[in-house]
Design a protein around this motif. Structure first.
Motif, mmCIF file in Angstrom:
data_model
loop_
_atom_site.group_PDB
_atom_site.id
_atom_site.type_symbol
_atom_site.label_atom_id
_atom_site.label_comp_id
_atom_site.label_asym_id
_atom_site.label_seq_id
_atom_site.Cartn_x
_atom_site.Cartn_y
_atom_site.Cartn_z
ATOM 1 N N ILE A 1 -2.046 -3.712 1.693
ATOM 2 C CA ILE A 1 -1.191 -2.860 2.528
ATOM 3 C C ILE A 1 -1.950 -1.639 3.040
ATOM 4 O O ILE A 1 -1.818 -1.253 4.211
ATOM 5 N N LEU A 2 -2.773 -1.031 2.169
ATOM 6 C CA LEU A 2 -3.441 0.217 2.542
ATOM 7 C C LEU A 2 -4.333 0.096 3.789
ATOM 8 O O LEU A 2 -4.312 0.984 4.644
ATOM 9 N N PRO A 3 -5.107 -0.976 3.936
ATOM 10 C CA PRO A 3 -5.926 -1.076 5.160
ATOM 11 C C PRO A 3 -5.070 -1.093 6.436
ATOM 12 O O PRO A 3 -5.482 -0.556 7.471
ATOM 13 N N LEU A 4 -3.911 -1.706 6.343
ATOM 14 C CA LEU A 4 -3.035 -1.740 7.525
ATOM 15 C C LEU A 4 -2.530 -0.337 7.862
ATOM 16 O O LEU A 4 -2.377 0.017 9.034
ATOM 17 N N MET A 5 -2.265 0.465 6.832
ATOM 18 C CA MET A 5 -1.773 1.818 7.060
ATOM 19 C C MET A 5 -2.877 2.750 7.526
ATOM 20 O O MET A 5 -2.642 3.659 8.337
ATOM 21 N N GLY A 6 -4.084 2.513 7.048
ATOM 22 C CA GLY A 6 -5.178 3.404 7.406
ATOM 23 C C GLY A 6 -5.746 3.162 8.782
ATOM 24 O O GLY A 6 -6.429 4.026 9.343
ATOM 25 N N ASP A 7 -5.495 1.990 9.341
ATOM 26 C CA ASP A 7 -6.027 1.653 10.656
ATOM 27 C C ASP A 7 -5.055 2.130 11.737
ATOM 28 O O ASP A 7 -4.032 1.504 12.001
ATOM 29 N N LEU A 8 -5.362 3.270 12.357
ATOM 30 C CA LEU A 8 -4.462 3.837 13.359
ATOM 31 C C LEU A 8 -4.446 3.032 14.656
ATOM 32 O O LEU A 8 -3.619 3.280 15.540
ATOM 33 N N LYS A 9 -5.342 2.069 14.763
ATOM 34 C CA LYS A 9 -5.372 1.233 15.966
ATOM 35 C C LYS A 9 -4.472 0.003 15.828
ATOM 36 O O LYS A 9 -4.369 -0.792 16.760
ATOM 37 N N GLN A 10 -3.890 -0.128 14.657
ATOM 38 C CA GLN A 10 -2.992 -1.265 14.460
ATOM 39 C C GLN A 10 -1.807 -1.175 15.434
ATOM 40 O O GLN A 10 -1.435 -0.101 15.905
ATOM 41 N N ARG A 11 -1.216 -2.348 15.684
ATOM 42 C CA ARG A 11 -0.022 -2.387 16.530
ATOM 43 C C ARG A 11 1.086 -1.510 15.941
ATOM 44 O O ARG A 11 1.251 -1.429 14.725
ATOM 45 N N LEU A 12 1.817 -0.890 16.836
ATOM 46 C CA LEU A 12 2.959 -0.076 16.421
ATOM 47 C C LEU A 12 3.908 -0.901 15.559
ATOM 48 O O LEU A 12 4.422 -0.434 14.541
ATOM 49 N N GLU A 13 4.156 -2.144 15.986
ATOM 50 C CA GLU A 13 5.069 -3.024 15.257
ATOM 51 C C GLU A 13 4.567 -3.336 13.850
ATOM 52 O O GLU A 13 5.371 -3.502 12.916
ATOM 53 N N THR A 14 3.241 -3.407 13.688
ATOM 54 C CA THR A 14 2.677 -3.670 12.365
ATOM 55 C C THR A 14 2.949 -2.494 11.427
ATOM 56 O O THR A 14 3.337 -2.682 10.269
ATOM 57 N N HIS A 15 2.726 -1.284 11.943
ATOM 58 C CA HIS A 15 3.009 -0.104 11.125
ATOM 59 C C HIS A 15 4.495 -0.035 10.763
ATOM 60 O O HIS A 15 4.859 0.333 9.638
#
Length: 793
Positions: A682-696
């Motif tokens: 989970i943490l890598p998804l939260m730390g990556d600010l380039k992730q899709r808005l929907e993913t966050h």
């Protein structure tokens, strides 16, 4: 004939003046006899004859004529009195000012007595005599007559004298009101107003309509002051003053109505509750007194404004008076006229409620009841207006009427909506909701019907079939918001519904694309299937336990198992909700069976659509209470599958898997260990600010579900500092929707609804800067969040 008479006179009489003096007594007697004949023609000729005599003989005949006329007035009948007044008018009109002034005392007394006569016809003729006298001698006529009448009017022990004086005043005022009213009005409205003065002003109003309104700025405040503060225990005097108000308002000239309403409404905001109460009563009186003239319609917005603002008055007497006045407005003004002001009424009520919330504090977004509606029959005055707008208005008015009705229902306690009143509201809405109305009108109607269901309770049980038909039909509407309102309304209907099996069957059929919903082509198959599945999930959740037929809920479960494999993602998500709701009703055995057959039986050939559908189903099954009763082996297999989907290459599957993992973690036997096991993913998804808005957003939902379902002593310790700080970072940056999503996470993690304990626990361990940021977010944002409804998302 008159010409021949003149010729005979000239032939016989050589000196007219001397002959007239010789026959004067006989001639006057004959003239008086003709004046008293009752024949209009004879009376008129006799009067002119008398005028000619005075014109020719002047001073020499006035001493003879005036006493005769006076005596005839006192001794004769009504015809004689009328004739005397006609003769007197001619005498005055044919005399000079100096001649009249020499006999002013006698003439004034005669005119005054004639003006005070009990016979209206005599008073009318006497008024003409007074007019001639005034034209000749000016204000001297007023000065000689009016003071004596005013003194007589003050008489408290002689009713006859007082009534005669009032007759005289009204007679004069009928012809010289402009000059006389400034003299009389201040005396009549002097505080405290007496019963005699009130009756006098009431009578005066009947003959001075064209001039009395110039004095409204003094009359209205004085009458209101007496009614509010000066009446004491004298009920007869109060009744007289109220009758006076009705007379003044009812007889006012059309040109003065605006001034009247302006003067009355200016007192509606008085700081004295007694004045506000009487102002409301006066507005009611204006409406009743002018209902036939209909000349106050331009001022209806002013009346509505003042009365509605009094609905939130601190004094209940004022509130009741305002409601009673509004009832008069609704009764005497056609509903089609008032319906034009519905939007204005809505704005007034909303503004007033908003201001009340701010001033009184503490209610926030919570329940607020408007005092004007929360009295017996408090809402009834507004109902005809809203009903007219709903049934016959333009689309704009229909929308405003339906929405406005919903707003006032929301401001009224269920106690005051019970019985026939709530049924009156329901009928018109159900009648037109199926018409070809624009979407915004249908939305307002459905929303208001939902409110009615909440407030009405068992009184609406007889309408359940109509409600049900209406809401199911709306599921196929082209407008998404209409469909959403219909879904919500079906959920609200469930507590009243006793026969849910036919409804479940209809929705199951519709969800499979086989029913009548959407058959007209207005909606589109996919959106109708989605809406029908959403509705089915709500029906099962709210009323599924009422199903009596053994095949009802299993048929819904089977339909959901089919549709989680659908090609459209919205259909799959809705079908997953149905599966969760069905499993919750059917119990752990049936849930285990469907899980093993439809979800855990995976294949390498499963398409991304199938994987997405299964991920959604896992989330909904774990969200249901039945998941607590599943064998640990089944729960573990589902959790592992969700983790597998969380790492899927397809974004849609991955995001659905992330949310499913949150639900699975929360329902684990050891939620903390389960969360720690997935934290590295989970943490890598939260730390990556380039992730899709929907993913966050999916990660935020995942953590919310875990927090919601986990049975732990400390949510702060359960989530852990690493995830908390990562959530804080996303709540302080990124897009607004991401901020909102992680605000929900922190609200749940810190247990904000229970106070500041969670924040203190976090601050005791966190770094200084993180603690400072968390405290700032807590005070500015988190404490303002009322609740988090993650389960409905």
């Amino acid at each position: 004939r008159s010409v021949r008479a003149v010729q005979v006179w000239k032939t016989v009489v050589s000196v007219t003046a001397r002959t007239l003096r010789q026959i004067l007594q006989v001639l006057v007697g004959r003239v008086v006899t003709d004046l008293a004949s009752g024949d209009p023609e004879k009376t008129e000729v006799a009067g002119k004859c008398l005028g000619d005599i005075v014109g020719k003989l002047g001073d020499s005949v006035l001493p003879e004529i005036i006493p005769v006329l006076r005596n005839s007035l006192y001794d004769g009948d009504s015809n004689t009195k009328r004739g005397v007044c006609v003769g007197l008018s001619e005498v005055i009109g044919s005399s000079t000012k100096d001649q009249i002034l020499r006999f002013i005392d006698i003439i004034v007394k005669v005119v005054q007595d004639a003006l005070c006569d009990d016979e209206p016809g005599v008073r009318e003729m006497a008024a003409s005599s007074f007019q001639n006298l005034y034209n000749l001698v000016g204000n001297r006529a007023m000065d000689e007559v009016v003071p004596a009448l005013m003194v007589a009017l003050e008489s408290t022990d002689d009713d006859i004298r007082r009534d005669r004086a009032l007759n005289g005043l009204t007679g004069i005022l009928s012809i010289r009101s402009k000059e006389l009213l400034p003299y009389i009005i201040p005396r009549l409205i002097q505080q405290p107003i007496t019963e005699n003065h009130a009756r006098a002003l009431s009578s005066i109003a009947t003959v001075t309509s064209t001039t009395l309104y110039f004095h409204f700025r003094t009359i209205v405040p004085s009458l209101l002051e007496f009614l509010a503060f000066g009446s004491g225990d004298d009920k007869e005097c109060v009744a007289a003053v109220r009758d006076c108000v009705r007379s003044v308002f009812g007889n006012a000239d059309e040109a003065g109505v605006n001034m009247l309403i302006s003067e009355v409404s200016s007192n509606c905001t008085s700081d004295k509750p007694e004045a506000r109460r009487e102002s409301c009563w006066m507005l009611e009186t204006v409406i009743e007194a002018r209902k036939d003239a209909k000349d106050f319609y331009e001022q209806i917005p002013v009346i509505i404004r003042e009365l509605i603002q009094r609905f939130n008055d601190d004094n209940m007497d004022v509130v009741k008076a305002a409601n009673k006045a509004f009832a008069a407005l609704s009764k005497y003004v056609p509903a089609e006229e008032l319906a034009q002001h519905i939007e204005y009424m809505r704005n007034l009520i909303n503004s007033m409620v908003s201001d009340a919330r701010r001033r009184k504090g503490g209610v926030g977004d919570g329940e607020f009841f408007l005092p004007g509606f929360n009295i017996p029959k408090g809402l009834e005055p507004l109902l005809p207006i809203y009903q007219r707008g709903i049934l016959y208005g333009t689309p704009t008015i229909r929308e405003a009427s339906a929405a406005g009705l919903g707003e006032v229902i929301n401001l009224t306690s269920s106690k005051y909506l019970a019985g026939p009143l709530i049924i009156k509201m329901t009928g018109p809405l159900l009648r037109i909701v199926g018409d070809r109305n624009p979407a915004n009108v249908k939305i307002s109607i459905l929303s208001t019907l939902g409110l009615i269901l909440v407030k009405g309770g068992p009184a609406l049980r007889a309408f359940v079939p109509q409600f049900q038909t209406t809401f199911v039909k709306a599921l196929s509407d082209p407008s998404r918001q209409v469909r959403l309102e219909a879904i919500t309304a079906l959920g609200l209907l469930m507590p009243l519904s006793t026969r849910v099996d036919p409804l479940i069957k209809e929705l199951v059929t519709g969800s499979l694309g086989k029913g009548s919903t959407g058959a007209d082509g207005t909606g589109g198959v996919v959106v109708v299937q989605t809406a029908t599945l959403e509705a089915l999930a709500v029906v099962l959740e709210k009323g599924g336990n009422k199903a009596k037929l053994p095949e009802s809920v299993p048929s819904a479960l089977q339909a959901s198992a089919t549709l989680i494999l659908h090609s459209d993602d919205s259909v799959r998500e809705a079908a997953a909700k149905v599966m969760g709701a069905s499993c919750n009703i059917l119990g752990p055995e049936k849930t285990t069976e469907i899980v093993q057959e439809e979800i855990l039986s995976t294949s390498a050939d499963d398409s991304s659509d199938i994987r997405h559908g299964k991920a959604c189903a896992i989330r909904r099954i774990f969200s249901a209470e039945v998941s607590k009763k599943l064998d640990e082996s089944v729960s573990s297999d589902l959790r592992n599958l969700a983790i597998q989907y969380m790492k899927d290459e397809k974004i849609a599957v991955q995001e659905a898997g992330i949310v499913a993992v949150g639900a699975a973690v929360g329902r684990s036997q050891d939620p903390t260990a389960a969360l720690r096991s997935v934290e590295p993913d989970i943490l890598p998804l939260m730390g990556d600010l380039k992730q899709r808005l929907e993913t966050h957003q999916s990660v935020a939902r995942c953590l919310c579900l875990a927090l919601e379902f986990a049975d732990v002593e400390s949510r702060v310790a359960f989530l852990g500092m690493t995830l908390l700080n990562a959530s804080l970072k996303l709540a302080m940056s990124g897009s607004q929707r991401v901020q909102f999503a992680f605000n929900d996470v922190l609200w749940l993690a810190l247990s904000v609804s229970d106070g500041q304990g969670g924040l203190d626990e976090y601050s005791a361990t966190a770094m200084f800067e993180d603690s400072r940021q968390m405290k700032s977010l807590f005070s500015k944002v988190l404490v303002k969040i009322k609740s988090v409804t993650i389960l409905d998302q």
